[in-house]
Design a protein around this motif. Structure first.
Motif, mmCIF file in Angstrom:
data_model
loop_
_atom_site.group_PDB
_atom_site.id
_atom_site.type_symbol
_atom_site.label_atom_id
_atom_site.label_comp_id
_atom_site.label_asym_id
_atom_site.label_seq_id
_atom_site.Cartn_x
_atom_site.Cartn_y
_atom_site.Cartn_z
ATOM 1 N N GLN A 192 0.834 -1.194 0.000
ATOM 2 C CA GLN A 192 0.000 0.000 0.000
ATOM 3 C C GLN A 192 0.870 1.245 0.000
ATOM 4 O O GLN A 192 1.976 1.241 0.525
ATOM 5 C CB GLN A 192 -0.919 0.006 1.216
ATOM 6 C CG GLN A 192 -1.964 -1.071 1.170
ATOM 7 C CD GLN A 192 -2.956 -0.946 2.301
ATOM 8 O OE1 GLN A 192 -2.879 -0.025 3.117
ATOM 9 N NE2 GLN A 192 -3.893 -1.868 2.352
ATOM 10 N N PHE B 79 -3.479 3.537 0.041
ATOM 11 C CA PHE B 79 -4.109 3.132 -1.213
ATOM 12 C C PHE B 79 -3.594 1.750 -1.585
ATOM 13 O O PHE B 79 -2.386 1.527 -1.621
ATOM 14 C CB PHE B 79 -3.773 4.105 -2.356
ATOM 15 C CG PHE B 79 -4.505 5.394 -2.271
ATOM 16 C CD1 PHE B 79 -5.815 5.494 -2.734
ATOM 17 C CD2 PHE B 79 -3.905 6.516 -1.743
ATOM 18 C CE1 PHE B 79 -6.491 6.696 -2.663
ATOM 19 C CE2 PHE B 79 -4.578 7.724 -1.664
ATOM 20 C CZ PHE B 79 -5.880 7.807 -2.126
ATOM 21 N N LEU C 276 -0.165 5.383 -11.376
ATOM 22 C CA LEU C 276 1.227 5.606 -11.766
ATOM 23 C C LEU C 276 1.409 5.421 -13.272
ATOM 24 O O LEU C 276 2.139 6.168 -13.915
ATOM 25 C CB LEU C 276 2.144 4.657 -10.991
ATOM 26 C CG LEU C 276 3.629 4.738 -11.293
ATOM 27 C CD1 LEU C 276 4.173 6.115 -10.893
ATOM 28 C CD2 LEU C 276 4.373 3.641 -10.547
ATOM 29 N N TYR D 32 -4.818 0.245 -7.098
ATOM 30 C CA TYR D 32 -5.175 1.597 -7.515
ATOM 31 C C TYR D 32 -3.960 2.466 -7.840
ATOM 32 O O TYR D 32 -3.927 3.151 -8.856
ATOM 33 C CB TYR D 32 -6.031 2.284 -6.448
ATOM 34 C CG TYR D 32 -7.380 1.643 -6.300
ATOM 35 C CD1 TYR D 32 -8.306 1.695 -7.328
ATOM 36 C CD2 TYR D 32 -7.727 0.973 -5.140
ATOM 37 C CE1 TYR D 32 -9.544 1.089 -7.211
ATOM 38 C CE2 TYR D 32 -8.965 0.373 -5.003
ATOM 39 C CZ TYR D 32 -9.867 0.432 -6.049
ATOM 40 O OH TYR D 32 -11.083 -0.167 -5.928
ATOM 41 N N TRP D 33 -2.963 2.471 -6.949
ATOM 42 C CA TRP D 33 -1.846 3.382 -7.214
ATOM 43 C C TRP D 33 -0.984 2.916 -8.373
ATOM 44 O O TRP D 33 -0.354 3.739 -9.050
ATOM 45 C CB TRP D 33 -1.035 3.705 -5.972
ATOM 46 C CG TRP D 33 -0.233 2.633 -5.326
ATOM 47 C CD1 TRP D 33 -0.563 1.909 -4.231
ATOM 48 C CD2 TRP D 33 1.080 2.201 -5.705
ATOM 49 N NE1 TRP D 33 0.456 1.045 -3.909
ATOM 50 C CE2 TRP D 33 1.479 1.201 -4.793
ATOM 51 C CE3 TRP D 33 1.967 2.551 -6.724
ATOM 52 C CZ2 TRP D 33 2.704 0.554 -4.886
ATOM 53 C CZ3 TRP D 33 3.194 1.906 -6.810
ATOM 54 C CH2 TRP D 33 3.543 0.926 -5.900
#
Length: 79
Positions: free
Chosen positions: A37, A41, A50, A45-46
């Motif tokens: 994480q 997040f 990115l 998702y990240w």
């Protein structure tokens, strides 16, 4: 004339870089997880967010490398 053809052909090779973001997003099992994480997040998702930034950088880079192919046009191709 032969030099111009070589430049155009060489600049087309940069277009292959545009496949990297597509491959990164289409291969879902590679990022379908929660850990690690980042700022609470989940990775799922990240990682995608990115790739939005990475895709923009790749697109800008490919554009600068291939824009010489389009310098003969004026007014967006209109005559």
């Amino acid at each position: 004339m032969a030099h111009d053809a070589d430049v155009k052909k060489a600049s087309k090779h940069w277009l292959w870089l545009l496949l990297l973001p597509w491959i990164a997003m289409i291969w879902v099992p590679s990022y379908n997880r929660i850990e690690p994480q980042l700022f609470d997040f989940p990775f799922f998702y990240w990682y995608q967010l990115l790739w939005v930034l990475i895709s923009a950088v790749i697109t800008a880079f490919v554009y600068t490398k291939t824009k010489s192919r389009y310098t003969g046009r004026t007014n967006g191709g209109a005559q």
